[in-house]
Structures are given as C-alpha cells and as structure tokens.
Design a protein around this motif. Sequence first.
Motif, PDB file in Angstrom:
ATOM      1  N   UNK A 138       0.918  -1.175   0.195  1.00 15.82           N
ATOM      2  CA  UNK A 138       0.105  -0.085   0.109  1.00 15.82           C
ATOM      3  C   UNK A 138       0.894   1.486   0.091  1.00 15.82           C
ATOM      4  N   UNK A 139       1.882   1.244   0.826  1.00 12.63           N
ATOM      5  CA  UNK A 139       2.869   2.448   0.848  1.00 12.63           C
ATOM      6  C   UNK A 139       3.498   2.608  -0.603  1.00 12.63           C
ATOM      7  N   UNK A 140       3.807   1.532  -1.072  1.00 12.73           N
ATOM      8  CA  UNK A 140       4.492   1.661  -2.376  1.00 12.73           C
ATOM      9  C   UNK A 140       3.862   2.207  -3.403  1.00 12.73           C
ATOM     10  N   UNK A 141       2.330   1.841  -3.414  1.00 10.18           N
ATOM     11  CA  UNK A 141       1.230   2.824  -4.408  1.00 10.18           C
ATOM     12  C   UNK A 141       1.281   4.209  -4.135  1.00 10.18           C
ATOM     13  N   UNK A 142       1.349   4.526  -2.959  1.00  9.22           N
ATOM     14  CA  UNK A 142       1.065   6.007  -2.387  1.00  9.22           C
ATOM     15  C   UNK A 142       2.347   6.587  -2.971  1.00  9.22           C
ATOM     16  N   UNK A 143       3.636   5.985  -2.935  1.00 11.79           N
ATOM     17  CA  UNK A 143       4.871   6.664  -3.201  1.00 11.79           C
ATOM     18  C   UNK A 143       4.895   7.143  -4.609  1.00 11.79           C
ATOM     19  N   UNK A 144       4.142   5.805  -5.556  1.00  6.27           N
ATOM     20  CA  UNK A 144       4.402   5.603  -6.832  1.00  6.27           C
ATOM     21  C   UNK A 144       3.429   6.852  -7.536  1.00  6.27           C
ATOM     22  N   UNK A 145       2.215   6.925  -6.829  1.00  6.87           N
ATOM     23  CA  UNK A 145       1.270   7.828  -7.749  1.00  6.87           C
ATOM     24  C   UNK A 145       1.364   9.408  -7.052  1.00  6.87           C
ATOM     25  N   UNK A 204      12.232   7.410  -3.459  1.00  8.00           N
ATOM     26  CA  UNK A 204      13.408   8.116  -3.943  1.00  8.00           C
ATOM     27  C   UNK A 204      13.216   9.371  -4.856  1.00  8.00           C
ATOM     28  N   UNK A 205      11.895   9.705  -5.100  1.00  6.50           N
ATOM     29  CA  UNK A 205      11.744  10.702  -5.944  1.00  6.50           C
ATOM     30  C   UNK A 205      11.359  11.949  -4.675  1.00  6.50           C
ATOM     31  N   UNK A 206      11.979  13.055  -5.040  1.00  2.11           N
ATOM     32  CA  UNK A 206      12.089  14.138  -3.990  1.00  2.11           C
ATOM     33  C   UNK A 206      10.600  14.535  -3.507  1.00  2.11           C
ATOM     34  N   UNK A 207       9.662  14.256  -4.547  1.00  2.00           N
ATOM     35  CA  UNK A 207       8.263  14.740  -4.486  1.00  2.00           C
ATOM     36  C   UNK A 207       7.528  13.771  -4.175  1.00  2.00           C
ATOM     37  N   UNK A 208       7.807  12.606  -4.131  1.00  2.00           N
ATOM     38  CA  UNK A 208       6.847  11.607  -3.559  1.00  2.00           C
ATOM     39  C   UNK A 208       6.596  11.643  -2.195  1.00  2.00           C
ATOM     40  N   UNK A 209       5.380  11.098  -1.714  1.00  2.00           N
ATOM     41  CA  UNK A 209       4.794  11.460  -0.493  1.00  2.00           C
ATOM     42  C   UNK A 209       4.516  10.018   0.092  1.00  2.00           C
ATOM     43  N   UNK A 210       5.062   9.755   1.630  1.00  3.68           N
ATOM     44  CA  UNK A 210       4.334   8.543   2.337  1.00  3.68           C
ATOM     45  C   UNK A 210       2.902   8.761   2.615  1.00  3.68           C
ATOM     46  N   UNK A 211       2.139   7.703   2.948  1.00  9.23           N
ATOM     47  CA  UNK A 211       0.809   7.558   3.393  1.00  9.23           C
ATOM     48  C   UNK A 211       0.314   8.748   4.250  1.00  9.23           C
ATOM     49  N   UNK A 212       1.221   8.856   5.403  1.00  8.67           N
ATOM     50  CA  UNK A 212       0.662   9.906   6.349  1.00  8.67           C
ATOM     51  C   UNK A 212       0.532  11.310   5.924  1.00  8.67           C
ATOM     52  N   UNK A 213       1.180  11.594   4.629  1.00  8.86           N
ATOM     53  CA  UNK A 213       0.974  12.963   3.969  1.00  8.86           C
ATOM     54  C   UNK A 213      -0.390  13.205   3.385  1.00  8.86           C
ATOM     55  N   UNK A 214      -1.122  11.836   3.052  1.00  8.71           N
ATOM     56  CA  UNK A 214      -2.324  11.934   2.683  1.00  8.71           C
ATOM     57  C   UNK A 214      -3.351  12.244   3.885  1.00  8.71           C
ATOM     58  N   UNK A 215      -3.009  11.703   4.876  1.00 11.56           N
ATOM     59  CA  UNK A 215      -3.813  11.767   6.323  1.00 11.56           C
ATOM     60  C   UNK A 215      -3.602  13.202   6.614  1.00 11.56           C
TER      61      UNK A 215
END
Length: 181
Positions: A122-129, A159-170
């Motif tokens: 799930x975390x990888x999906x959030x980072x990916x999108x 590793x993308x500087x703009x990707x975010x973890x799930x807690x960023x959505x929360x």
Amino acid sequence: IDLAPKRLNSILNHLNKFEYASDAHVIFAFYSDTGRRPGGLYGLDLKDLHLEVEDPYIEFSHREGETELKNGSHGEGQISITDSVADIFQAYIENHRTDATDEFGRNPFLTSPYGRLSKTAMRKRVYAFTRPCVVSGECPHDRNPDSCDAAQSLNEASKCPSSKPPYALRHGYITAKRKEG
C-alpha cells in the motif's frame, strides 16, 4: 508533510481516468474520503464494508493479535463514505479483487495473490502515484523520467524528492478539514 488538495485531486482524476477501481485508486480514495490511518485500511475485511446501503459506511475493528488499530479499541467505529468512493470500492471488489483469505481465515478487502495486501505494498502505491511524472509526465527535478530510477521502479518510487508517504495524505486531509472549520 501534507499532500496539497490540488495535487491529491490531480492524482484522483488520473486514477479515475486510467486506473479506475485499481488497488491504488482504492487506497487514494480511502485516504481522501476518510483521513484514517493506514492500519485502518489494512485491517478492513469485506464484512466491514457497507456499500450498497442508502448512506454507505465502513466499520473499523481492532482485532487483537490480528489486524490491530493504532489506538486499539479507541480507534474502532463507523465512518461514512461518499457514494462515489463506495462505487470505487464496489468496482474494485467486482473487477480487481483477488479472492483470498488471510492467515486468520478472514476475507480482506484489499488483496494480492498472497492474501491481504501488505502495508508495504500500500505504501509503495502511495509513493508511486505521488511522483509528479506519473500524473503530469513531467519532472520538476530536471530528471528524465525514462532514465530516472525513481520513475522506472515501484520499489524506487520513494526516492523521488516529490513522492509522499501515506501519512502525508492523512495530514493533508486533516489540514483541509481544519481549514474548512
């Protein structure tokens, strides 16, 4: 760290158009509509979803020794979801969900061929999108998406500087609700 509402809407629009009812779409719809913790989504079983009622909702249950909520029984309860999110969840179940049980004999909502979809997946999906190149096709970091490791690999997306973890959505959800009053 928040994911700005405008950026979240761009991601949701992209998923709605190109990956409707995929597991990634479900994950983003869940966070955008509920603001709940990742463990809440991870622990959902099919029986916790009440999608085909007049006012759709989901139930969160702390299951000791199985799928525990961060705040234990204090995290339990029902939460309403919008009709559009209920439709995404239902379409996922009907079209994309792998029929699987977990190690406790339960029927998880989000699945993989191995059972319950892991928190890591799930975390990888959030980072990916949350990588800008996925939605816009462009990189704000002057990288070439065709050769960038973060753009080419789901495992490297964080590793993308703009990707975010799930807690960023929360956090983004909570910030938006506070601004609304």
